[in-house]
Design an enzyme around this catalytic site. Structure first.
Site, PDB file in Angstrom:
ATOM      1  N   TYR A 235      42.389  31.736  56.249  1.00  0.00           N
ATOM      2  CA  TYR A 235      40.934  31.640  56.235  1.00  0.00           C
ATOM      3  C   TYR A 235      40.500  30.651  57.306  1.00  0.00           C
ATOM      4  O   TYR A 235      40.333  29.452  57.059  1.00  0.00           O
ATOM      5  CB  TYR A 235      40.423  31.182  54.873  1.00  0.00           C
TER       6      TYR A 235
ATOM      7  N   HIS B 229      49.864  36.605  49.757  1.00  0.00           N
ATOM      8  CA  HIS B 229      48.512  37.101  50.021  1.00  0.00           C
ATOM      9  C   HIS B 229      48.447  38.624  50.045  1.00  0.00           C
ATOM     10  O   HIS B 229      47.459  39.220  49.594  1.00  0.00           O
ATOM     11  CB  HIS B 229      48.022  36.534  51.353  1.00  0.00           C
TER      12      HIS B 229
ATOM     13  N   LEU C 295      31.543  40.170  42.762  1.00  0.00           N
ATOM     14  CA  LEU C 295      30.159  40.618  42.900  1.00  0.00           C
ATOM     15  C   LEU C 295      30.046  41.738  43.939  1.00  0.00           C
ATOM     16  O   LEU C 295      28.960  42.015  44.449  1.00  0.00           O
ATOM     17  CB  LEU C 295      29.249  39.445  43.294  1.00  0.00           C
ATOM     18  N   GLY C 296      31.181  42.386  44.233  1.00  0.00           N
ATOM     19  CA  GLY C 296      31.146  43.446  45.243  1.00  0.00           C
ATOM     20  C   GLY C 296      30.730  42.922  46.590  1.00  0.00           C
ATOM     21  O   GLY C 296      29.900  43.535  47.267  1.00  0.00           O
TER      22      GLY C 296
ATOM     23  N   GLY D 196      22.065  41.423  43.618  1.00  0.00           N
ATOM     24  CA  GLY D 196      20.714  41.955  43.691  1.00  0.00           C
ATOM     25  C   GLY D 196      19.846  41.287  44.737  1.00  0.00           C
ATOM     26  O   GLY D 196      18.632  41.482  44.768  1.00  0.00           O
TER      27      GLY D 196
END
Length: 330
Positions: free
Chosen positions: A58, A131, A211-212, A218
């Site tokens: 990362y 990973h 949360l996709g 939203g």
């Protein structure tokens, strides 16, 4: 839902929602400035987070051209509270222009763990993941190295990200696996077939992208744009007009349930998995304080068995394009 959750058969107990730290330096736009990132990660601890996820790969490029190492941010932010948190990191992946390069050779792992220990500034890593599966290295070989690293005190426990049943079982016979970290959300449920195996072997499920990739919060619509080349969401199918249209019924049910519970759609989508299985621990990521508080608050939202079933039934009949999820029937 406020009780701690145990990671497998380990001595690690964490709050129901962890923090995926990747976005501070990788895949979601330009890296956050170092002092700002470390302050926000530390603020997350002060809010109640005690499970922090990072990886050696990362990384991102700062405005001055230097490299932002996510592990360094996490280590610096949590240095003063090291004994009060669980830190997980990963080895075995490099990001290249042509995609992910996997390398889980024993000598690579031994070098990687020393690098992670240095960047994190810790003596021992709580949870060390492979990973991605390396098709060139047998699971038993990887597990033998993990057993060695545990014995010498460089790691406490180990896990596998993007694990399959066969790989998990074979690795587990050599050195018990504490957790798998696979994609899981209302948009991506293909790994639910692993649940019986996890229960049999007493392995925790750490859910990344719960949360996709932010979709289920939203907060976005078909007009939302993301920085090409720096933000992975710019090429994710759920963020296309077709993706939003396919998810309309799901988002409507999320909004309805959120109104009834006095919660947000993001909290409902996290509570859906938290209430489904006691060994699931989602690790949503965010760089915003209000979103960190919102995500953590999901552990206090309770969904009934019938409410979970209503969501599952709806999702089963929808065909929603999503990054990392195979189309149904494929």
């Amino acid at each position: 839902m406020s009780d701690k959750r145990q990671l497998g058969d380990s001595e690690l107990y964490v709050t129901g929602v962890g923090l995926g730290c990747m976005g501070f330096s990788h895949a979601y736009g330009a890296p956050t400035e170092r002092s700002e990132a470390t302050a926000m990660i530390r603020k997350a601890f002060d809010m109640g987070y005690d499970f922090f996820d990072t990886a050696e790969c990362y990384t991102g490029t700062n405005a001055d051209g230097s490299t932002s190492y996510n592990e360094e941010l996490v280590g610096e932010a949590l240095h003063e509270v090291r004994n009060q948190v669980v830190i997980a990191t990963k080895f075995g992946v490099q990001h290249t222009d042509s995609g992910l390069l996997t390398d889980s050779r024993p000598e690579t792992i031994r070098n990687a763990v020393d690098g992670s220990l240095t960047r994190l500034g810790v003596d021992c890593i709580d949870l060390y993941y492979q990973h991605r599966i390396d098709p060139k290295v047998e699971p038993e070989t990887v597990a033998e190295v993990m057993k060695e690293l545990i014995k010498v005190g460089k790691i406490r426990y180990w896990g596998i990200s993007e694990a399959t049943e066969e790989y998990l079982r074979r690795a587990n016979t050599v050195c018990p696996v504490t957790a798998v970290q696979n994609r899981y959300s209302m948009l991506a449920r293909e790994h639910e077939k692993l649940f019986p195996v996890l229960e049999e072997l007493n392995v925790a499920y750490v859910a990344f992208s719960p949360l996709g990739n932010g979709f289920l919060s939203g907060k976005y619509d078909a007009n939302s744009t993301f920085e090409k080349g720096l933000d992975f969401r710019s090429h994710m199918p759920q963020y296309t007009r077709e993706g939003f249209e396919a998810a309309e019924e799901l988002m409507a049910l999320l909004e309805k349930t959120a109104d009834e519970k006095g919660a947000t759609t993001g909290q409902i989508s996290l509570a859906w998995m938290l209430c489904k299985k006691p060994y699931i621990i989602p690790i949503p990521g965010s760089r915003k304080e209000e979103r960190l508080r919102e995500n953590l608050g999901a552990k206090d939202v309770v969904l009934s068995t019938s409410e979970i079933a209503e969501f599952d039934s709806l999702i089963d009949r929808l065909e929603m394009p999503v990054y990392g999820q195979k189309p149904k029937g494929k």
